[in-house]
Design a protein around this motif. Structure first.
Motif, PDB file in Angstrom:
ATOM      1  N   LEU A   1      37.479  29.823  31.591  1.00  0.00           N
ATOM      2  CA  LEU A   1      38.005  31.192  31.588  1.00  0.00           C
ATOM      3  C   LEU A   1      39.490  31.221  31.932  1.00  0.00           C
ATOM      4  O   LEU A   1      40.210  32.123  31.528  1.00  0.00           O
ATOM      5  CB  LEU A   1      37.251  32.066  32.604  1.00  0.00           C
ATOM      6  CG  LEU A   1      35.825  32.461  32.250  1.00  0.00           C
ATOM      7  CD1 LEU A   1      35.245  33.343  33.337  1.00  0.00           C
ATOM      8  CD2 LEU A   1      35.781  33.202  30.919  1.00  0.00           C
ATOM      9  N   MET A   2      39.923  30.218  32.694  1.00  0.00           N
ATOM     10  CA  MET A   2      41.304  30.236  33.174  1.00  0.00           C
ATOM     11  C   MET A   2      42.002  28.939  32.831  1.00  0.00           C
ATOM     12  O   MET A   2      41.362  27.929  32.586  1.00  0.00           O
ATOM     13  CB  MET A   2      41.292  30.402  34.688  1.00  0.00           C
ATOM     14  CG  MET A   2      40.857  31.774  35.094  1.00  0.00           C
ATOM     15  SD  MET A   2      41.255  32.024  36.792  1.00  0.00           S
ATOM     16  CE  MET A   2      41.119  33.779  36.839  1.00  0.00           C
TER      17      MET A   2
ATOM     18  N   CYS B   1      24.830  35.551  25.243  1.00  0.00           N
ATOM     19  CA  CYS B   1      25.994  35.598  26.125  1.00  0.00           C
ATOM     20  C   CYS B   1      25.597  35.740  27.585  1.00  0.00           C
ATOM     21  O   CYS B   1      26.373  35.430  28.469  1.00  0.00           O
ATOM     22  CB  CYS B   1      26.899  36.757  25.746  1.00  0.00           C
ATOM     23  SG  CYS B   1      27.620  36.538  24.138  1.00  0.00           S
TER      24      CYS B   1
ATOM     25  N   ARG C   1      45.322  35.680  36.815  1.00  0.00           N
ATOM     26  CA  ARG C   1      44.845  37.054  36.625  1.00  0.00           C
ATOM     27  C   ARG C   1      44.750  37.828  37.925  1.00  0.00           C
ATOM     28  O   ARG C   1      43.778  38.553  38.160  1.00  0.00           O
ATOM     29  CB  ARG C   1      43.481  37.077  35.914  1.00  0.00           C
ATOM     30  CG  ARG C   1      43.372  36.205  34.711  1.00  0.00           C
ATOM     31  CD  ARG C   1      44.231  36.649  33.589  1.00  0.00           C
ATOM     32  NE  ARG C   1      43.728  37.825  32.909  1.00  0.00           N
ATOM     33  CZ  ARG C   1      44.372  38.387  31.891  1.00  0.00           C
ATOM     34  NH1 ARG C   1      45.522  37.908  31.487  1.00  0.00           N
ATOM     35  NH2 ARG C   1      43.883  39.446  31.308  1.00  0.00           N
TER      36      ARG C   1
ATOM     37  N   SER D   1      39.677  36.157  32.088  1.00  0.00           N
ATOM     38  CA  SER D   1      40.148  35.279  31.023  1.00  0.00           C
ATOM     39  C   SER D   1      41.122  36.039  30.125  1.00  0.00           C
ATOM     40  O   SER D   1      40.809  37.096  29.585  1.00  0.00           O
ATOM     41  CB  SER D   1      38.956  34.783  30.207  1.00  0.00           C
ATOM     42  OG  SER D   1      39.390  34.401  28.940  1.00  0.00           O
TER      43      SER D   1
ATOM     44  N   ASP E   1      42.169  35.196  27.169  1.00  0.00           N
ATOM     45  CA  ASP E   1      41.706  35.253  25.776  1.00  0.00           C
ATOM     46  C   ASP E   1      40.658  36.349  25.590  1.00  0.00           C
ATOM     47  O   ASP E   1      40.723  37.138  24.654  1.00  0.00           O
ATOM     48  CB  ASP E   1      41.111  33.901  25.356  1.00  0.00           C
ATOM     49  CG  ASP E   1      42.176  32.820  25.352  1.00  0.00           C
ATOM     50  OD1 ASP E   1      43.375  33.172  25.310  1.00  0.00           O
ATOM     51  OD2 ASP E   1      41.821  31.635  25.408  1.00  0.00           O
ATOM     52  N   LEU E   2      39.689  36.350  26.512  1.00  0.00           N
ATOM     53  CA  LEU E   2      38.628  37.358  26.399  1.00  0.00           C
ATOM     54  C   LEU E   2      39.205  38.764  26.503  1.00  0.00           C
ATOM     55  O   LEU E   2      38.757  39.694  25.818  1.00  0.00           O
ATOM     56  CB  LEU E   2      37.601  37.169  27.511  1.00  0.00           C
ATOM     57  CG  LEU E   2      36.436  36.246  27.237  1.00  0.00           C
ATOM     58  CD1 LEU E   2      35.491  36.248  28.421  1.00  0.00           C
ATOM     59  CD2 LEU E   2      35.697  36.687  25.987  1.00  0.00           C
ATOM     60  N   TYR E   3      40.201  38.908  27.361  1.00  0.00           N
ATOM     61  CA  TYR E   3      40.825  40.212  27.565  1.00  0.00           C
ATOM     62  C   TYR E   3      41.431  40.721  26.260  1.00  0.00           C
ATOM     63  O   TYR E   3      41.254  41.886  25.881  1.00  0.00           O
ATOM     64  CB  TYR E   3      41.892  40.088  28.653  1.00  0.00           C
ATOM     65  CG  TYR E   3      42.584  41.385  28.993  1.00  0.00           C
ATOM     66  CD1 TYR E   3      41.965  42.334  29.793  1.00  0.00           C
ATOM     67  CD2 TYR E   3      43.861  41.661  28.512  1.00  0.00           C
ATOM     68  CE1 TYR E   3      42.595  43.515  30.115  1.00  0.00           C
ATOM     69  CE2 TYR E   3      44.506  42.841  28.824  1.00  0.00           C
ATOM     70  CZ  TYR E   3      43.872  43.771  29.625  1.00  0.00           C
ATOM     71  OH  TYR E   3      44.501  44.952  29.925  1.00  0.00           O
TER      72      TYR E   3
ATOM     73  N   ILE F   1      33.879  29.640  36.645  1.00  0.00           N
ATOM     74  CA  ILE F   1      34.969  30.145  35.796  1.00  0.00           C
ATOM     75  C   ILE F   1      35.469  29.073  34.841  1.00  0.00           C
ATOM     76  O   ILE F   1      36.601  29.144  34.352  1.00  0.00           O
ATOM     77  CB  ILE F   1      36.152  30.690  36.643  1.00  0.00           C
ATOM     78  CG1 ILE F   1      36.639  29.658  37.653  1.00  0.00           C
ATOM     79  CG2 ILE F   1      35.791  31.990  37.331  1.00  0.00           C
ATOM     80  CD1 ILE F   1      38.008  29.985  38.234  1.00  0.00           C
TER      81      ILE F   1
ATOM     82  N   ASP G   1      34.177  38.465  33.538  1.00  0.00           N
ATOM     83  CA  ASP G   1      34.785  37.368  32.771  1.00  0.00           C
ATOM     84  C   ASP G   1      35.967  37.845  31.942  1.00  0.00           C
ATOM     85  O   ASP G   1      36.990  37.170  31.849  1.00  0.00           O
ATOM     86  CB  ASP G   1      33.749  36.734  31.841  1.00  0.00           C
ATOM     87  CG  ASP G   1      32.756  35.872  32.606  1.00  0.00           C
ATOM     88  OD1 ASP G   1      32.843  35.869  33.855  1.00  0.00           O
ATOM     89  OD2 ASP G   1      31.916  35.218  31.976  1.00  0.00           O
ATOM     90  N   ALA G   2      35.815  39.021  31.322  1.00  0.00           N
ATOM     91  CA  ALA G   2      36.877  39.525  30.447  1.00  0.00           C
ATOM     92  C   ALA G   2      38.155  39.791  31.235  1.00  0.00           C
ATOM     93  O   ALA G   2      39.258  39.598  30.731  1.00  0.00           O
ATOM     94  CB  ALA G   2      36.422  40.795  29.736  1.00  0.00           C
TER      95      ALA G   2
END
Lengths: 280, 207
Positions: B44-45, B28, B151, A152, A154-156, B41, A148-149
């Motif tokens: 997330l994106m 989490c 990404r 995303s 933001d998470l990164y 996802i 996920d990191a």
């Protein structure tokens, strides 16, 4: 690609650039304005600047692109953000500069900022500091969280900043230059214990990655690599960067603490004797 | 006595904080409620947005295909294995859908090799993989921007003696719902039934 392309950020983050500018600005102005006798020597200034610069470089240059699309480069990035950068900054002992600026804060503000100090004191409890330091590495390398990191944005950013801030807290706790015999800083024995525990726990994780037969971190497979490197080699290199350098740094830290403890052995005994006398 | 009291207090504080942190961590790791085959996802994106040209050479944006479930896939037409296999599978997954649902899904094939993949070539290629597929491409900076948004990245190998070169690209299929929200990331090793299951769930959830 031109040199400029390598130096410019891959993922421009105004907040990150502003933070680094503020840190270097306050450090530089503090150095110039502070009294001569308090000013750190040139080696310390160099260590501080180098520490800040390498952290900046892995966050806001082309390095970040490779860190996003290669597992081993990502591990290198965290090695700098969580270990090498903060170690250099902590060893450079920026305390005089911080004291200089602290003296400029008005008493009213100091009062409002007090909760920050409490939070800091809690975070610097050795057990909590160790838990956070190792826990964050495990957390961000937990395969599903890591996936996920990396997906995303933001998470990164949260991941990289949390690693840097926690690295600074941890290594400051370890390399705090104030002698524990006469100040509230952590005793050398405890510092060494914390370092040893952190080293062993990181070695477990590193060894697990190195000796994993399967692909543990397949996000790089799914999202494409920066260049066609064999996935197993990528994971192996990344695992080694998690396994060996952090363990070496724990040992070096322990040696440094031993040296300091031996230097200070007997230095403050008179004072403690006096304290004992007054206590009894 | 006082210090002892404080030492005990700090132990309690540390224990409590550790407990809280552990609870947060387990929180989490909670699973999604929906039973997806692809990876969820959501959130997330960013939502689907692009600025490219289609296989007719017209410039198009994400809005031009809104209202349908969309599957975004990066590739190139000279791709020897990954792209044809994936597109074939997507075609089988969608053509096996109920006829009423077939038009609710659209595959967006983005070629990241604009040098070789002209709109004409792209049109011929995607037509081979069914009706509900659109070929897209653009100038390299536009493609880089789209790849960065999701990404991922792509790169070109050194050309061989015959001028052919390999292109490294993402192997994932990004699935967006009708509103263009990112929902699933499918790996190419999913079966067509598994893909179909997720597509049906997405189509029906919005209807």
């Amino acid at each position: 690609m031109s040199l400029l392309d390598y130096l410019l950020p891959y993922d421009f983050s105004p907040l990150t650039i502003l933070s680094y500018m503020l840190v270097m600005g306050f450090y530089g102005v503090g150095l110039i304005r502070m009294p001569e006798q308090d000013r750190p020597g040139s080696l310390r200034i160099f260590a501080f600047t180098l520490g800040v610069l390498i952290c900046y470089a892995v966050m806001q240059t082309r390095f970040d692109y490779y860190a996003q699309y290669m597992f081993f480069v990502h591990r290198g990035q965290h090695l700098i953000l969580h270990h090498i950068g903060p170690i250099l900054i902590a060893l450079s002992n920026p305390l005089p500069v911080m004291r200089f600026w602290f003296a400029k804060i008005s008493p009213g503000w100091r009062h409002t900022l007090r909760p920050l100090g409490w939070v800091y004191n809690v975070l610097q409890q050795p057990f909590i500091a160790l838990f956070l330091f190792v826990g964050l590495i495990y957390f961000w390398l937990w395969p599903s969280i890591h996936f996920d990191a990396m997906l995303s944005r933001d998470l990164y950013w949260v991941m990289n900043w949390s690693m840097l801030l926690d690295g600074l807290l941890f290594w400051w706790l370890i390399f705090d230059p104030r002698p524990p015999a006469i100040t509230s800083s952590l005793g050398y024995g405890r510092r060494m214990l914390v370092l040893a525990a952190a080293g062993v726990l990181q070695m477990f994780l590193g060894a697990w990655i190195v000796f994993s037969r399967d692909m543990v971190y397949d996000v790089y497979e799914v999202c494409g690599r920066a260049w066609p490197l064999d996935p197993e080699v990528d994971q192996l290199l990344g695992g080694m960067l998690t396994y060996i350098p952090p363990a070496m740094m724990s040992i070096l830290g322990i040696l440094l603490m031993l040296r300091r403890a031996m230097h200070q052995d007997g230095k403050y005994t008179n004072q403690s004797k006096q304290l004992e006398e007054t206590a009894s | 006595m006082r210090t002892r009291f404080w030492r005990q207090r700090t132990n309690i504080i540390s224990a409590t904080l550790t407990l809280i942190a552990a609870l947060l961590l387990t929180g989490c790791f909670g699973n999604d409620e929906e039973d997806w085959n692809g990876k969820n996802i959501s959130g997330l994106m960013p939502e689907l947005e692009f600025d490219l040209i289609n296989s007719q050479g017209k410039s198009v944006s994400g809005d031009d295909y809104s209202g349908r479930v969309r599957m975004l896939f990066f590739g190139f037409t000279s791709c020897p294995d990954v792209c044809p296999t994936a597109l074939q599978k997507l075609n089988q997954a969608t053509s096996g859908l109920d006829p009423a649902l077939q038009d609710e899904v659209l595959t967006l094939f983005v070629s990241v090799d604009p040098k070789r993949d002209t709109p004409e070539r792209l049109a011929k290629y995607v037509d081979f993989f069914g009706d509900n597929i659109v070929g897209l491409t653009g100038k390299e900076p536009q493609l880089r921007e789209l790849a960065k948004r999701y990404r991922t990245t792509f790169g070109y190998d050194e050309p061989a003696a015959d001028g052919n070169y390999a292109v490294s690209h993402s192997s994932a299929i990004y699935v967006f719902d009708r509103e263009g929200n990112p929902r699933l990331l499918m790996r190419p090793d999913l079966s067509r039934e598994e893909i179909r299951h997720d597509l049906v769930a997405l189509i029906q959830e919005d209807a």
